[in-house]
Design an enzyme around this catalytic site. Sequence first.
Site, mmCIF file in Angstrom:
data_model
loop_
_atom_site.group_PDB
_atom_site.id
_atom_site.type_symbol
_atom_site.label_atom_id
_atom_site.label_comp_id
_atom_site.label_asym_id
_atom_site.label_seq_id
_atom_site.Cartn_x
_atom_site.Cartn_y
_atom_site.Cartn_z
ATOM 1 N N LYS A 50 33.732 40.702 50.028
ATOM 2 C CA LYS A 50 33.300 40.284 48.684
ATOM 3 C C LYS A 50 32.580 38.946 48.758
ATOM 4 C CE LYS A 50 36.941 42.728 46.208
ATOM 5 N NZ LYS A 50 38.321 42.711 45.745
ATOM 6 N N GLN A 94 43.246 39.190 43.798
ATOM 7 C CA GLN A 94 43.299 40.352 44.698
ATOM 8 C C GLN A 94 44.692 40.999 44.671
ATOM 9 O OE1 GLN A 94 40.615 41.656 46.527
ATOM 10 N NE2 GLN A 94 42.052 43.300 46.942
ATOM 11 N N ASP A 117 37.388 42.318 37.062
ATOM 12 C CA ASP A 117 37.967 43.591 37.500
ATOM 13 C C ASP A 117 38.121 44.568 36.338
ATOM 14 O OD1 ASP A 117 38.356 43.955 40.192
ATOM 15 O OD2 ASP A 117 40.251 42.842 40.261
#
Length: 279
Positions: A50, A94, A117
């Site tokens: 990422k 995460q 997200d």
Amino acid sequence: MIIDGKKISKDLVEKVKDEVSKIKKNGKSPGLSVILIGDYAPSQIYVKNKEKLAKEAGINSEVIRYPKEISEKEVLKKIDELNDNSEISGILVQLPLPSHINKEKIINAIKPSKDVDGFHPMNVGGLASGTTSIVPCTPLGCLFLIKSVEKNLEGKNAVILGRSNLNGKPMAQLLLKENCTVTILHSKTKDLKTECKRADILIAAVGVKEMVKGDWIKKDAIVIDVGINKDNGKIVGDVDFESSKNIAKAITPVPGGVGPMTIACLLKNTLECFKKSNS
Ligand code: NAP
């Protein structure tokens, strides 16, 4: 046809990069903060990828690393700080988290407008009610892949194998919005094979190695394989690629299908968050 997720994701990253470079000419820049807790190897790899791709797209990205013993309170404090930081357009924590940290509490603490997200209940609700919201990256990536094969999905039978909050449920919302007839299958579904065989578009997101066989697939269906499973040191999907590739009209490989799209969509979401907060 094999759907080339690497190429399609590269094109999307290029588009993001172009927009970011225009934004930078005006002296501003989207920023992404990723919180990584512990040393779980797959998370370390995802975050590294990422970070690499964000840099390529010109997005300022920082990774805040904590040991697995960090308290929930400390993480919440950091999220508060990032929520108030105008340089940060997107925040991602995460997953998975260590067991002493409450996932819901963490997700709910992220400002919905910075929730890249798309997991915050406000964004989940926004997607379900059809208002503009941030869409989770993996299903969004799947939609791009499906549309690379067929633009108009109206009236198609879309069957989704898996009902997780991360994949199956948001995927269903996206396909409903495209006017598909959507069926969601799960571990209590009676006859998975018959249900899958009805699909013009089949999305497999179960996490069971090569569960979907060629004879589960309708001729000329579009097949999207979200699964990531380990098999003797190799990564394989939820679909048995070999027996399916000649039956499907188009199919994603694993690796090189959905995976690269997830990160590209994260960058897209970061850019969208920036644009919304600066409009
Ligand atoms: P998850 O939360 O474990 O959900 C799995 C879903 O599949 C559940 O709804 C479960 O049903 C269903 N299921 C499991 N075994 C089944 C079976 N034998 N028959 C029918 N249904 C079954 O998984 P997830 O987070 O959605 O992830 C799914 C897969 O996608 C994993 O392999 C994961 O690694 C991969 N993934 C890939 C990406 C990417 O970027 N490519 C991103 C995220 C996840 P119940 O609800 O009834 O339990």
